[in-house]
Write an enzyme that holds these catalytic residues in place. Sequence first.
Site, mmCIF file in Angstrom:
data_model
loop_
_atom_site.group_PDB
_atom_site.id
_atom_site.type_symbol
_atom_site.label_atom_id
_atom_site.label_comp_id
_atom_site.label_asym_id
_atom_site.label_seq_id
_atom_site.Cartn_x
_atom_site.Cartn_y
_atom_site.Cartn_z
ATOM 1 N N GLN A 110 54.783 88.924 60.132
ATOM 2 C CA GLN A 110 53.642 88.476 60.945
ATOM 3 C C GLN A 110 52.315 88.573 60.167
ATOM 4 O OE1 GLN A 110 54.047 86.600 63.108
ATOM 5 N NE2 GLN A 110 55.477 87.183 64.704
ATOM 6 N N SER A 111 52.396 88.412 58.869
ATOM 7 C CA SER A 111 51.205 88.520 58.020
ATOM 8 C C SER A 111 50.158 87.449 58.336
ATOM 9 C CB SER A 111 51.642 88.384 56.554
ATOM 10 O OG SER A 111 50.533 88.108 55.732
ATOM 11 N N ASN A 112 48.925 87.904 58.617
ATOM 12 C CA ASN A 112 47.801 86.970 58.765
ATOM 13 C C ASN A 112 47.508 86.286 57.440
ATOM 14 O OD1 ASN A 112 47.195 87.759 61.493
ATOM 15 N ND2 ASN A 112 46.261 89.622 60.671
ATOM 16 N N ALA A 120 49.548 85.612 54.948
ATOM 17 C CA ALA A 120 50.536 84.575 54.605
ATOM 18 C C ALA A 120 50.229 83.293 55.380
ATOM 19 C CB ALA A 120 51.940 85.083 54.907
#
Length: 354
Positions: free
Chosen positions: A87-89, A91
């Site tokens: 859930q990386s912002n 990425a």
Amino acid sequence: MENLEEKCREARGLLGQMPKAALGFFPTPFYQLQRLSKELGVNLYIKRDDFTGMNLFGGNKIRKLQYLIGDAMAKGCEYVFTFGATQSNHAMQTVSACRRWGLKPVLYLVAIVEPDEENLRSNLLLDKIMGAEIHVVKMEPGESEEEAEERSVRMAREHIKRLEAEGHHCYEVPMGGASPAGTAGFVEGYVEFVEQALDMGMEPDYIFHGTGTGGTLAGLVAGKVLTGSKAEIISINVSWKDEGYQERVRGLANRSLEMIGAKARVDTVKDIHTDLNYYQPGYEMPNEMAREGILLLARKEGLLADPVYTGKAFAGMLDYIRSGKVPQGSNVVFWHTGGATALFAEKEILGDLV
Ligand SMILES: *Cc1c(COP(=O)(O)O)cnc(C)c1O
């Protein structure tokens, strides 16, 4: 004051010589939160880097990506590889930046929280909509987050080797965009903030923000020494860090200043104030203080913070103010770094918010 203006002009001159790919909308808004100021007894301002664009789901990584994508294009790269949690912002913002400039995004994402392929949520859903090539790296039994991250980097580098053997050029962006080029984006962010504060005739005493990979902090502290601004930067950790963290941030800040061509350096870690008291029990794990902070900001000002980053940073700031570590009447800035997509992530990340 005049000196600050002059330093900002000089910094802009240096930054203007670096390769940069325009993304998003700048300057981001900066203004006072009237109702919360009254409630807390300080002059509370907000820097809206949740509004960087380039779409509705921007955040602090867009600033870094302008210089990272600029560097990738200057080097003739076709693929951009990056890393993070599923859930990386960072990425997700990298994917949108790549799409804007016609580069191909490849993600290696560690499943700290395991995604449900049948019910994709939040950033992972956005990554899919934008058509990124996604490799989900499952955690192995007994493996730490750091070990899984290192393994994801090794996997990506093998992938890069295969592509380069076929004649393709690849650009590797570290987690969070925390490289010297990416950090330059937050040097610029700091200069932008100093210019806005000057225009408003306000002198900031404190800046609060959430820190993870440390690229944002490195850029802010580099911007502080470059402009000679007096504000104290207080960085709330969103995950556990060892004792070497501040020294690594200092190193990154100085490598970025060197890359920009500036003479100023961050000489000691005493300008770097990080606080590990608000992230527990861990990264992407909700806590009660952040919940209270998110609800206060939402119900007093109609603004949204997230459980992973800005909620914890906001909670830390509230504690500093309420405990008197930040004196009443101070000019306090909350640097909102984005991340509201986490409000639509898995329940494990959100917790019992409402
Ligand atoms: C990545 C991120 C941060 C932390 O920034 P770093 O440069 O990694 O320290 C803070 N807030 C949000 C919303 C983020 O996505």
